[in-house]
Design an enzyme around this catalytic site. Structure first.
Site, PDB file in Angstrom:
ATOM      1  N   ALA A 317      38.678  61.155  17.244  1.00  0.00           N
ATOM      2  CA  ALA A 317      38.546  60.577  18.572  1.00  0.00           C
ATOM      3  C   ALA A 317      39.854  60.687  19.342  1.00  0.00           C
ATOM      4  CB  ALA A 317      38.155  59.113  18.456  1.00  0.00           C
ATOM      5  N   CYS A 318      40.958  60.629  18.593  1.00  0.00           N
ATOM      6  CA  CYS A 318      42.270  60.587  19.238  1.00  0.00           C
ATOM      7  C   CYS A 318      42.609  61.891  19.930  1.00  0.00           C
ATOM      8  CB  CYS A 318      43.340  60.258  18.210  1.00  0.00           C
ATOM      9  SG  CYS A 318      42.973  58.710  17.392  1.00  0.00           S
ATOM     10  N   THR A 319      41.868  62.956  19.622  1.00  0.00           N
ATOM     11  CA  THR A 319      42.126  64.223  20.295  1.00  0.00           C
ATOM     12  C   THR A 319      41.089  64.482  21.387  1.00  0.00           C
ATOM     13  OG1 THR A 319      40.786  65.469  18.735  1.00  0.00           O
ATOM     14  CG2 THR A 319      43.106  65.222  18.198  1.00  0.00           C
TER      15      THR A 319
END
Lengths: 382, 123
Positions: A317-319
């Site tokens: 999700a962080c990307t």
């Protein structure tokens, strides 16, 4: 090793394109020599792209991207054949461009059903069959998924669609140029130029002879009226050249990459505890390895590897702009925290055995450093 | 996604990584589902943070912000440390990408929780 995100243009492709920027700058619609030169070049490219997928030149419509081709193939076909009914069926792991066309069609009043995939990311044909009814206008199942590399049974999915007289579209963006494809069984097929080592900004939609789609771009009637706008001649020539090279070199390159891919998967998963392959072990694109590592997060892995000159991507999700982990990994039943720790390696022409060995050699330390920092890591792995 | 040099430095060379076995206070925030978990351990002497360590599961920004938080808090009185905000941490790092401000910049909360945990034990 992030060729899924972008590939360099093959120098031979660039060479083929270059004269069409300055020397042969004509418009294929013009009735003079320069126009004819451009038209001839576009027609040759059309034949080269058609040959890659066993189609006829007249069945290829050039677009600005695979995204546009997915919009045209799914949205344009559904809107053209509304008389049939109001249902469309997509696999749950389609590219975001296809899924967003589905959402738009839903807002327009269509009923959208999503066919699930199994734990290895293969579309479940039995489930698909139960979702396709006699009101179904179109079914879309990709030829292979670019993130997890899983090759899909799209020809069987096409048969299911056709048994209910539904149209069938397949997004072959990730598969074309990696594995042999045939259009015999499908009605529409999306292709990307860049994925074939051609320039960005070009794609194509295969439209089976006799079928139509509702155009999205209106104008002077280029591309048989399906996609107006003066042709991007250098781009199209580039896609054609890239398709020609793929036809000639795909088999040998596929064999070479498969060996490298399997070496990478084996090397990494055997040397690092609690690391697992995402996707199917053998029904897999030659260029794709997707591995997840417990207790750590993918963006931190990407940044660490970037420092070592290794370029990869992640389903974390962080990307993602949406801050949601990959819908593909989620559809396979992975938990959020499992999806966060996934890395995608997509190999390309430039990668060799030395690169694979370097990655295998570097990974344990990179994973180990992040695991040592993570409060989730169990004692025995620290 | 562009990180500042300072974020990358704290990600690559995080300060005060680890655990304190006999910590006076521990604070943990985040959730593995969201992709970020930060734990901060403090050792307190004369109402000051004498030692501080952290562990983080998360992206580059999550690791860098926790590292920076521990650096800002070390040696401060507990009251001073309680005034450190998420914004202070982001500013000290030369800014964070907007999407990371909320999801990955939680370390100040973990610090405050560790201090409250210590104060709660003392009562």
């Amino acid at each position: 090793m992030d060729h899924g995100a972008g590939k360099p243009v093959d120098p031979r492709v660039l060479e083929a394109m270059t004269p069409y920027f300055t020397e042969y700058y004509g418009n294929p619609a013009s009735f003079h020599g320069e126009g004819f030169d451009a038209l001839k070049a576009v027609n040759q490219a059309r034949q080269q792209v058609a040959s890659l997928i066993g189609a006829e030149a007249g069945e290829i419509v050039f677009t600005s991207s695979a995204t546009e081709a997915n919009n045209l193939g799914i949205g344009g076909a559904t809107r053209r054949y509304t008389k049939k009914g109001n249902r469309i069926v997509l696999s749950a792991i389609e590219h975001i461009s296809s899924l967003n066309v589905g959402k738009e069609l839903y807002r327009e009043g269509f009923e959208i059903k999503y066919a699930p995939v199994d734990a290895e990311g293969v579309v479940e044909l039995g489930e698909l069959e139960s979702l396709v009814n006699d009101k179904t206008v179109l079914v879309s199942v990709m030829a292979a998924n670019g993130e997890i590399g899983t090759i899909q049974p799209f020809e069987e999915a096409a048969e299911i669609a056709h048994r209910s007289d539904a149209l069938f579209h397949t997004d072959a963006t990730a598969a074309a140029g990696q594995i042999g494809l045939e259009t015999k069984s499908v009605d529409f097929m999306t292709l990307s130029s860049n994925d074939l080592y051609g320039p960005k900004g070009v794609g194509a939609l295969y439209v089976k002879k006799g079928l139509r789609v509702k155009p999205q771009i209106l104008g002077g009637g280029q591309e048989r009226g399906i996609r107006s706008g003066s042709e991007n001649v250098p781009g199209i020539v580039g896609m054609g050249a890239a398709a020609g090279l793929a036809s000639a070199e795909m088999d040998a390159e596929g064999k070479r990459l498969t060996i490298l891919r399997d070496k990478l998967i084996k090397g990494v998963t055997e040397s690092i505890k609690e690391s697992y392959l995402n996707g199917h072990p053998t029904l897999r694109l030659p260029n794709n390895a997707n591995i997840r590592f417990s207790y750590i997060e993918g963006e931190a892995l990407i940044l660490s590897l970037d420092q070592l000159g290794i370029k990869v991507s992640s389903g974390s999700a962080c990307t993602a702009k949406t801050l949601e982990p990959s819908h593909v990994l989620r559809a396979m039943g992975l938990k959020h925290e499992e999806a966060h720790g996934s890395l995608v390696y997509t190999l390309g022409k430039v990668n060799n055995e030395e690169h694979i060995e370097y990655v295998i050699q570097q990974m344990p330390e990179v994973v180990g450093r992040l695991r040592a920092m993570s409060p989730l890591t169990p004692e025995e792995l620290r | 996604m562009m990180y500042s040099e300072k974020v990358l430095d704290h990600f690559r060379n995080p300060r005060n990584v680890g655990e304190i076995e006999d910590a006076d206070g521990v604070g943990s925030v985040g959730n593995p589902v969201c992709g970020d978990v930060m734990s901060i351990y403090i050792k307190v002497k004369d109402d000051k943070i004498e030692d501080i360590k952290f562990k983080t599961f998360g992206c580059g920004a999550a690791i860098a912000t926790t590292s920076m938080t521990t650096e800002l808090a070390k040696g401060k009185t507990l009251d001073e440390a309680m005034t450190i905000t998420r914004q202070d941490v982001a500013d000290e790092l030369g800014g964070l990408p907007p999407v990371k401000m909320h999801c990955s910049n939680l370390a100040a909360d973990a610090l405050h929780e560790a201090i409250e945990n210590y104060r709660g034990k003392k009562k």
